[in-house]
Design an enzyme around this catalytic site. Sequence first.
Site, short mmCIF file in Angstrom:
data_model
loop_
_atom_site.label_atom_id
_atom_site.label_comp_id
_atom_site.label_asym_id
_atom_site.label_seq_id
_atom_site.Cartn_x
_atom_site.Cartn_y
_atom_site.Cartn_z
N LYS A 1 -7.56 -23.90 -71.14
CA LYS A 1 -9.00 -23.62 -71.13
C LYS A 1 -9.46 -23.06 -69.78
CE LYS A 1 -12.24 -26.69 -70.43
NZ LYS A 1 -13.38 -27.60 -70.38
N LYS B 1 -7.09 -34.74 -67.73
CA LYS B 1 -7.50 -34.84 -66.31
C LYS B 1 -6.63 -35.82 -65.54
CE LYS B 1 -11.88 -32.60 -66.30
NZ LYS B 1 -13.26 -32.48 -65.94
N LYS C 1 -14.16 -24.72 -64.64
CA LYS C 1 -14.73 -24.65 -63.29
C LYS C 1 -13.77 -25.19 -62.26
CE LYS C 1 -19.00 -26.53 -64.74
NZ LYS C 1 -18.57 -27.75 -65.43
#
Length: 329
Positions: free
Chosen positions: A195, A113, A198
């Site tokens: 992956k 992230k 969302k």
Amino acid sequence: MRLVSGIQPSGNITLGNYLGAIKQYIKLQEELKEAEIFIFIADLHALTVPQERQALQKSIKSLAALYLASGLERDRVNLFIQSEIPAHSQLGYIMESTVYVPELQRMTQYKDKIAKQKEGIKASLLTYPALMAADILLYNADLVPIGDDQKQHLELTRTLAERFNNTYGNTFVVPKGYFPKTGARIMSLTEPTKKMSKSEENPKGTIYLLDPINQSKNKIRSAVTDSDTKIYYDKKNKPGISNLLDIYSALKGSSIKELEKQYQNSSYRELKEDLANLLEVVITPIQEKYFQIINSKELTETLNIGKERASLIASRTIAKVYRKLGILR
Ligand code: AQP
């Protein structure tokens, strides 16, 4: 036996969340008749990245309705909103005071992230696994159904539980992860080595549970594959086809071997078309139920009852932890 898990309302819920997490909750609800189940909406975790107020509020309610629409039963599951139980934040801080900074810095999700974000990285993105440990340990959960991407966080939770127990005496149950046989890591349809998420910027690679079904079917039809023509499972050399087989297998409950046999003489187009239709069969009833309950009294009542039960267990645990720590008058 206690079971705990949750999902962040950090965006629209994806097929990855459904197959990796929600579907497992439902399976365990049916299989473990004696288990006490706590499923929550991890709204505090969503604050690790910027959220727009109204969108967040909508996502919280939407996720609650989606849990029920997918098959969680109000009489079997304690469904609640994380922020409504202050003990999560309280134990989260204790876990921050149990974990070491390098342990947090080693987490793959954190590293991924921050690599994408660069600026405005919040401290809570780093401390996220401490709050997650609290979410689980508060309920003395034995089992935590999660997708593969949360494996490392669960390992850290186990380490923290053991560390605390060793220092202060037996306090927490050391939980075990429960991972799906297939569907534990659904990948993006446009970049099948990444992956499905969302918060992914490119929506073409992600199937959102509540999107119009034709849109999702088209995403399957245009999923990235390879220039070979044979259908078989090979994650390294054929990540796109392997991902479609994983999705198919998880949706249908058939093994990858069976699917390879079934599709040995078929084209990619045929596989995609069958998968698109299967997706429709699974998702349409969930969407119908969702729209029936999103504004219902039933949803509010379920969250109220869940909050009460979760609150009771969580406040007992936090009182015990404070006692062990010497945080007393
Ligand atoms: N692609 C996936 N395949 C299988 N399981 C998945 N999960 C998430 N993505 C996949 C599982 O869904 C649960 C909820 O995860 P979360 O919302 O707490 O956080 P996450 O793992 O970070 O999920 P996302 O969708 O990738 O959210 P963002 O983009 O906000 O970070 C977990 O059990 C997870 O394993």
